[in-house]
Design a protein around this motif. Structure first.
Motif, PDB file in Angstrom:
ATOM      1  N   ARG A 348       0.832  -1.197   0.000  1.00  0.00           N
ATOM      2  CA  ARG A 348       0.000   0.000   0.000  1.00  0.00           C
ATOM      3  C   ARG A 348       0.865   1.245   0.000  1.00  0.00           C
ATOM      4  O   ARG A 348       1.983   1.246   0.518  1.00  0.00           O
ATOM      5  N   ILE A 349       0.322   2.302  -0.573  1.00  0.00           N
ATOM      6  CA  ILE A 349       0.897   3.640  -0.464  1.00  0.00           C
ATOM      7  C   ILE A 349      -0.074   4.470   0.367  1.00  0.00           C
ATOM      8  O   ILE A 349      -1.242   4.628   0.002  1.00  0.00           O
ATOM      9  N   ASN A 350       0.399   4.963   1.497  1.00  0.00           N
ATOM     10  CA  ASN A 350      -0.457   5.678   2.443  1.00  0.00           C
ATOM     11  C   ASN A 350      -0.034   7.136   2.543  1.00  0.00           C
ATOM     12  O   ASN A 350       1.155   7.473   2.412  1.00  0.00           O
ATOM     13  N   PHE A 351      -1.010   8.008   2.801  1.00  0.00           N
ATOM     14  CA  PHE A 351      -0.757   9.428   2.974  1.00  0.00           C
ATOM     15  C   PHE A 351      -1.309   9.882   4.324  1.00  0.00           C
ATOM     16  O   PHE A 351      -2.386   9.452   4.740  1.00  0.00           O
ATOM     17  N   SER A 352      -0.588  10.754   4.965  1.00  0.00           N
ATOM     18  CA  SER A 352      -1.055  11.334   6.230  1.00  0.00           C
ATOM     19  C   SER A 352      -0.643  12.792   6.273  1.00  0.00           C
ATOM     20  O   SER A 352       0.329  13.207   5.641  1.00  0.00           O
ATOM     21  N   GLY A 353      -1.387  13.575   7.037  1.00  0.00           N
ATOM     22  CA  GLY A 353      -1.106  15.006   7.171  1.00  0.00           C
ATOM     23  C   GLY A 353      -1.858  15.877   6.195  1.00  0.00           C
ATOM     24  O   GLY A 353      -1.911  17.098   6.364  1.00  0.00           O
ATOM     25  N   ASN A 354      -2.453  15.277   5.159  1.00  0.00           N
ATOM     26  CA  ASN A 354      -3.215  16.071   4.179  1.00  0.00           C
ATOM     27  C   ASN A 354      -4.647  16.248   4.676  1.00  0.00           C
ATOM     28  O   ASN A 354      -5.560  15.542   4.288  1.00  0.00           O
ATOM     29  N   LEU A 355      -4.825  17.208   5.564  1.00  0.00           N
ATOM     30  CA  LEU A 355      -6.132  17.450   6.166  1.00  0.00           C
ATOM     31  C   LEU A 355      -7.104  18.065   5.174  1.00  0.00           C
ATOM     32  O   LEU A 355      -8.315  17.845   5.266  1.00  0.00           O
ATOM     33  N   LYS A 356      -6.590  18.840   4.233  1.00  0.00           N
ATOM     34  CA  LYS A 356      -7.444  19.502   3.248  1.00  0.00           C
ATOM     35  C   LYS A 356      -7.328  18.870   1.872  1.00  0.00           C
ATOM     36  O   LYS A 356      -8.326  18.689   1.182  1.00  0.00           O
ATOM     37  N   THR A 357      -6.122  18.531   1.471  1.00  0.00           N
ATOM     38  CA  THR A 357      -5.882  18.025   0.120  1.00  0.00           C
ATOM     39  C   THR A 357      -6.385  16.592  -0.017  1.00  0.00           C
ATOM     40  O   THR A 357      -6.082  15.734   0.819  1.00  0.00           O
ATOM     41  N   SER A 449      -8.677  20.141  -4.199  1.00  0.00           N
ATOM     42  CA  SER A 449      -8.799  19.408  -5.457  1.00  0.00           C
ATOM     43  C   SER A 449      -7.545  19.466  -6.312  1.00  0.00           C
ATOM     44  O   SER A 449      -7.438  18.762  -7.322  1.00  0.00           O
ATOM     45  N   GLY A 450      -6.598  20.344  -5.968  1.00  0.00           N
ATOM     46  CA  GLY A 450      -5.415  20.528  -6.795  1.00  0.00           C
ATOM     47  C   GLY A 450      -5.624  21.515  -7.917  1.00  0.00           C
ATOM     48  O   GLY A 450      -4.666  21.843  -8.632  1.00  0.00           O
ATOM     49  N   ASN A 451      -6.840  22.002  -8.096  1.00  0.00           N
ATOM     50  CA  ASN A 451      -7.115  22.984  -9.137  1.00  0.00           C
ATOM     51  C   ASN A 451      -6.806  24.388  -8.629  1.00  0.00           C
ATOM     52  O   ASN A 451      -6.950  24.680  -7.438  1.00  0.00           O
ATOM     53  N   ARG A 452      -6.388  25.243  -9.557  1.00  0.00           N
ATOM     54  CA  ARG A 452      -6.146  26.642  -9.190  1.00  0.00           C
ATOM     55  C   ARG A 452      -7.308  27.485  -9.661  1.00  0.00           C
ATOM     56  O   ARG A 452      -7.659  27.480 -10.840  1.00  0.00           O
ATOM     57  N   VAL A 453      -7.908  28.206  -8.737  1.00  0.00           N
ATOM     58  CA  VAL A 453      -9.045  29.069  -9.051  1.00  0.00           C
ATOM     59  C   VAL A 453      -8.751  30.459  -8.521  1.00  0.00           C
ATOM     60  O   VAL A 453      -8.290  30.615  -7.392  1.00  0.00           O
ATOM     61  N   SER A 454      -9.007  31.452  -9.338  1.00  0.00           N
ATOM     62  CA  SER A 454      -8.785  32.830  -8.904  1.00  0.00           C
ATOM     63  C   SER A 454      -9.909  33.711  -9.428  1.00  0.00           C
ATOM     64  O   SER A 454     -10.207  33.714 -10.624  1.00  0.00           O
ATOM     65  N   LEU A 455     -10.541  34.411  -8.519  1.00  0.00           N
ATOM     66  CA  LEU A 455     -11.569  35.390  -8.853  1.00  0.00           C
ATOM     67  C   LEU A 455     -11.256  36.625  -8.033  1.00  0.00           C
ATOM     68  O   LEU A 455     -11.254  36.568  -6.797  1.00  0.00           O
ATOM     69  N   SER A 456     -10.956  37.729  -8.700  1.00  0.00           N
ATOM     70  CA  SER A 456     -10.483  38.880  -7.937  1.00  0.00           C
ATOM     71  C   SER A 456     -10.991  40.186  -8.522  1.00  0.00           C
ATOM     72  O   SER A 456     -11.304  40.290  -9.711  1.00  0.00           O
ATOM     73  N   SER A 467     -10.563  39.920 -12.721  1.00  0.00           N
ATOM     74  CA  SER A 467     -10.131  38.743 -13.469  1.00  0.00           C
ATOM     75  C   SER A 467     -10.715  37.473 -12.880  1.00  0.00           C
ATOM     76  O   SER A 467     -11.081  37.406 -11.693  1.00  0.00           O
ATOM     77  N   PHE A 468     -10.788  36.474 -13.743  1.00  0.00           N
ATOM     78  CA  PHE A 468     -11.154  35.129 -13.324  1.00  0.00           C
ATOM     79  C   PHE A 468     -10.264  34.157 -14.085  1.00  0.00           C
ATOM     80  O   PHE A 468     -10.070  34.289 -15.304  1.00  0.00           O
ATOM     81  N   SER A 469      -9.712  33.194 -13.362  1.00  0.00           N
ATOM     82  CA  SER A 469      -8.886  32.177 -14.025  1.00  0.00           C
ATOM     83  C   SER A 469      -9.092  30.834 -13.348  1.00  0.00           C
ATOM     84  O   SER A 469      -9.420  30.752 -12.156  1.00  0.00           O
ATOM     85  N   PHE A 470      -8.910  29.798 -14.133  1.00  0.00           N
ATOM     86  CA  PHE A 470      -9.069  28.430 -13.644  1.00  0.00           C
ATOM     87  C   PHE A 470      -8.037  27.563 -14.338  1.00  0.00           C
ATOM     88  O   PHE A 470      -7.823  27.691 -15.552  1.00  0.00           O
ATOM     89  N   ASN A 471      -7.401  26.691 -13.568  1.00  0.00           N
ATOM     90  CA  ASN A 471      -6.435  25.763 -14.153  1.00  0.00           C
ATOM     91  C   ASN A 471      -6.578  24.400 -13.508  1.00  0.00           C
ATOM     92  O   ASN A 471      -6.558  24.276 -12.280  1.00  0.00           O
ATOM     93  N   ASP A 472      -6.758  23.392 -14.329  1.00  0.00           N
ATOM     94  CA  ASP A 472      -6.834  22.006 -13.884  1.00  0.00           C
ATOM     95  C   ASP A 472      -5.557  21.304 -14.333  1.00  0.00           C
ATOM     96  O   ASP A 472      -5.366  21.059 -15.525  1.00  0.00           O
TER      97      ASP A 472
END
Length: 776
Positions: A348-357, A449-456, A467-472
């Protein structure tokens, strides 16, 4: 004081067997906190037992071993066994006074682990042992004058209050470090290896003159390694003396050493089960015959072979280099014994510490797959990819065997996320843009989610931007990214020390990124942009000339392509690796203006020591027009000066200047940009967590140039332009200084103190520069 008494209720007890009796009942006297059940469980005597002097003695010993009682008496009342106990007092309160070098909570935790805490049973012997241990801890810090006094105050209801008074004293400073027996190398050269040094003018900052037993042990090991890496395999520390001055404030360190003879490598051999082709292993042997023996080179070779075996799934391979000295001719034979062990597979590959991601965001960066043989290179590569995401302060990985299995391992990644908010109010200030106000939702890891979202929506003295930008980054499972943006801005350059004109811009674009290797990607995109110029009543002559020739309203269709590479260990504040990008932006045929811009950015990080890192960076740009467009539009020019450019000069102030109608010369920018930076990153003292802080000493160089400088004079005989030169190293500007960047919840806080080293007549210098928030 322990006492075993059997008082007689009716006369004296007879000796020997006559003293025995059958217990019909047991009575407990004197209990306060200890329960009767606890005593009965410990007492080895039960109702109905025949007891004698031996069983009474055993009972007393059993009760004393609990540590609950300071006095025990066993007596007889007819056929009733009477146990009278005096409990030890409990600790009601512990206070620590006078400590500064060691925090009270750390001391209290140490006391608790030793059995001395509020609510626990008090024992004088334990307190004395702890007092001596605390003194030893202070001595280990070099505080030889430290004294610990403990005061015990009785309280009602069989309780005590403990006050530990600490007199820390001063840290003893090192007066001299003397190495006796050094002949091959100078004593001064060897002393430079030591972290501990005699007091000097920098000791207030480095604290390198404060004696510490742990630091001395590290220095001795460095000294040993220095000799062993240069062929002296018989090097020995004969003795170490640390002497203290009578006032306990000075320390003298003396090391007596025996250097021995210098040895060269005679023969290098491999032994054991290599598990891979022998030629592959031999290619990893850094140790060569006739080479001066070096333990460092030998251990590096061990690591290389171990990693090579790890790449084949032998995760727990053991490679040991054994030197065999030949004292007759001062040579050494080295044999590398290889034990690959069993091939391991990842369960197994396990992850810990990523409370949000989300786990998926981390898992898609994995190059080591579950069920496949464990590969050390792929496990480390996966760790590096996680670090480059920029979401985490730190990434650690551990490979652990699966209990009960000889060939299965789990790979455990532990991450520490960067603190960030998904919704922020923007408030900042920069010397070029003034007060920055606005609201924005900007998140590189939107909702995990790893996506970059910007609305400013932001507003400053020079620009209003919406501006508004989105990157997946994983638009497809193969790692193809897709991003798009929409933007509108109104810019008044007259308020940012640039020549007087306004421009309104509206546009949008779409960009796709295609990974072609682990560190390389290609980005291709396109968009449309409309620019409307407003030049006012007193425009610069060059601006007026451009608008007279080309107009003031332009719709351009832009295409861009770029190659991006990165091996950086962190996406935010890296300390190791390199990155570079080459890009081209083109206003394609069919646009109102046709031009192109070529850009290069690169940076390189190289650790110099445990605390210092060298950073080299460069930025190059070139722009030109083609087709029917006369030259590069001035609002597409490059500018130099300020943060991200050459610090010590005002933002956007370098390079060509054009004559204004009022007779002043204001910056207009140029079509060539040349910038470079060399800086040494160092940690700030007294700050434990440096991961969101960067301090540096820097040297900046660069300028903005124009390949087609406008010559001539106006009707009043004034030069058409000033400071306009073609690319030339002799016209570069230089500066030196110190800088700091701190990643705060509001954005980066950056400031610098810089001195311009080359200043021409029209240059505008600025010693102190700062920015709070993210200027746009």
């Amino acid at each position: 004081m322990k006492r075993l008494l059997l008082p007689l209720v009716a006369g004296s007890m007879l000796a020997g067997q006559a003293s025995a009796f059958v217990v019909n009942d047991i009575r407990l006297d004197g209990l306060q906190r200890v329960s009767a059940g606890t005593v009965f469980n410990i007492l080895p005597i039960s109702i109905g037992d025949d007891i004698n002097s031996k069983s009474i003695a055993d009972s007393a010993k059993a009760l004393f071993r609990t540590g609950y009682f300071q006095d025990i008496q066993l007596g007889r009342d007819g056929d009733v066994l009477v146990v009278t106990m005096v409990e030890r007092p409990s600790i009601s309160k512990i206070e620590i006074e006078g400590n500064k070098a060691i925090k009270s909570e750390d001391l209290l935790n140490g006391l608790k682990q030793s059995g001395l805490a509020e609510g626990e049973i008090f024992q004088q012997a334990t307190l004395e042992a702890i007092r001596m241990e605390l003194e030893r801890q202070y001595v280990a810090q070099g505080r030889y004058g430290a004294r610990i006094e403990a005061e015990v105050k009785p309280l009602p209801r069989n309780r005590v209050a403990i006050t530990i008074k600490v007199r820390e004293g001063k840290v003893s400073t090192i007066k001299d470090v003397n190495i006796v027996g050094a002949h091959v190398f100078k004593s001064e050269e060897l002393a430079d290896l030591f972290e501990l040094k005699p007091s000097n003018w920098m000791s207030w900052y480095s604290n390198d003159d404060k004696y510490s037993r742990e630091k001395l042990s590290g220095d001795i090991e460095r000294l040993r390694s220095y000799y062993l890496d240069r062929g002296y395999i018989n090097f020995n520390i004969v003795s170490t003396q640390v002497s203290i001055t009578p006032d306990k404030e000075g320390v003298y360190i003396t090391l007596n050493i025996d250097e021995g003879e210098k040895y060269k490598v005679n023969e290098v051999k491999l032994a054991g089960d290599l598990a891979v082709d022998k030629k592959e292993v031999e290619a990893l042997l850094l140790v060569k015959p006739e080479q001066t023996f070096s333990r460092q080179i030998m251990t590096t070779t061990e690591d290389l072979i171990t990693r090579r075996l790890g790449n084949e799934g032998y995760t727990f391979a053991n490679v040991t280099g054994i030197p065999t000295p030949n004292h007759e001719n001062n040579t050494v034979d080295i044999t590398f014994f290889v034990d690959p062990g069993r091939r391991a597979y990842v369960r197994r590959i396990n992850f810990s510490g990523n409370l949000k991601t989300e786990d998926e965001v981390l898992r898609r960066e994995m190059r080591q797959m579950e069920g496949a043989s464990a590969n050390t290179a792929k496990i480390d590569q996966s760790k590096a990819r996680l670090g480059r995401l920029g979401y985490f302060k730190q990434v650690d990985v551990e490979t652990t065997p699966v209990p009960g299995s000889g060939d299965l391992v789990d790979v455990n990644y532990t991450v520490e996320e960067q603190p960030s908010g998904s919704i922020t109010a923007s408030l900042g200030f920069s010397q070029s843009d003034g007060l920055i106000l606005g609201g924005s939702i900007t998140q590189d890891n939107f909702l995990g989610s790893g996506n970059r979202v910007s609305l400013s929506a932001n507003s400053s003295r020079t620009r209003k931007l919406y501006s508004f930008s989105f990157n997946d980054p994983y638009f497809t499972v193969d790692g193809v990214s897709r991003g798009y943006s929409l933007y509108y801005s109104k810019t008044n350059y007259s308020d940012s020390d640039i020549t007087n004109y306004n421009v309104d811009t509206v546009g949008g674009d779409v960009t796709f990124g295609y990974p072609i290797s682990e560190i390389t990607s290609v980005r291709i995109g396109g968009g449309v942009e409309n620019n409307k110029l407003r030049i006012g009543s007193a425009p610069a002559l060059r601006v007026k000339e451009f608008t007279d020739r080309e107009g003031s309203d332009f719709t351009n269709f832009k295409a861009n392509i770029g190659l991006y590479q990165s091996t950086l260990n962190n996406g935010l504040l890296p300390t190791r690796g390199w990155s570079q990008s080459v890009s081209a932006d083109v206003a394609v045929p069919g646009s109102d203006l046709t031009f192109y811009k070529l850009n290069y950015r690169g940076q390189y990080f190289q650790p110099l020591s445990r605390t210092l890192t060298l950073r080299l960076a460069s930025r190059l740009g070139y722009g030109a027009a083609y087709g029917s467009t006369y030259d590069l539009p001035f609002f597409e020019n490059y500018y130099g000066g300020g943060f991200g450019s050459i610090r010590g000069y005002r933002d956007n102030s370098l390079g060509p200047r054009t004559l204004q109608s009022n007779g002043q010369y204001d910056p207009i920018g140029g079509d060539v940009l040349m910038e470079g930076t060399a800086e040494v990153l160092f940690p700030l003292p007294f700050i434990k967590d440096q991961r969101q802080l960067r301090t540096s000493v820097f040297f900046d160089a660069g300028n903005v140039f124009e390949t087609g400088c406008k010559s001539g004079k106006d009707s009043k005989g004034r030069d058409y332009s000033s400071g306009c030169t073609k690319p030339s190293l002799s016209d570069l500007r230089y500066s030196v200084g110190v800088g700091l960047t701190w990643i705060t919840p509001m954005g980066p806080l950056t400031f610098s103190l810089a001195r311009a080293l080359k200043e021409e007549d029209l240059d505008e210098t600025q010693v102190f520069q700062f920015s709070l928030g993210a200027p746009f």
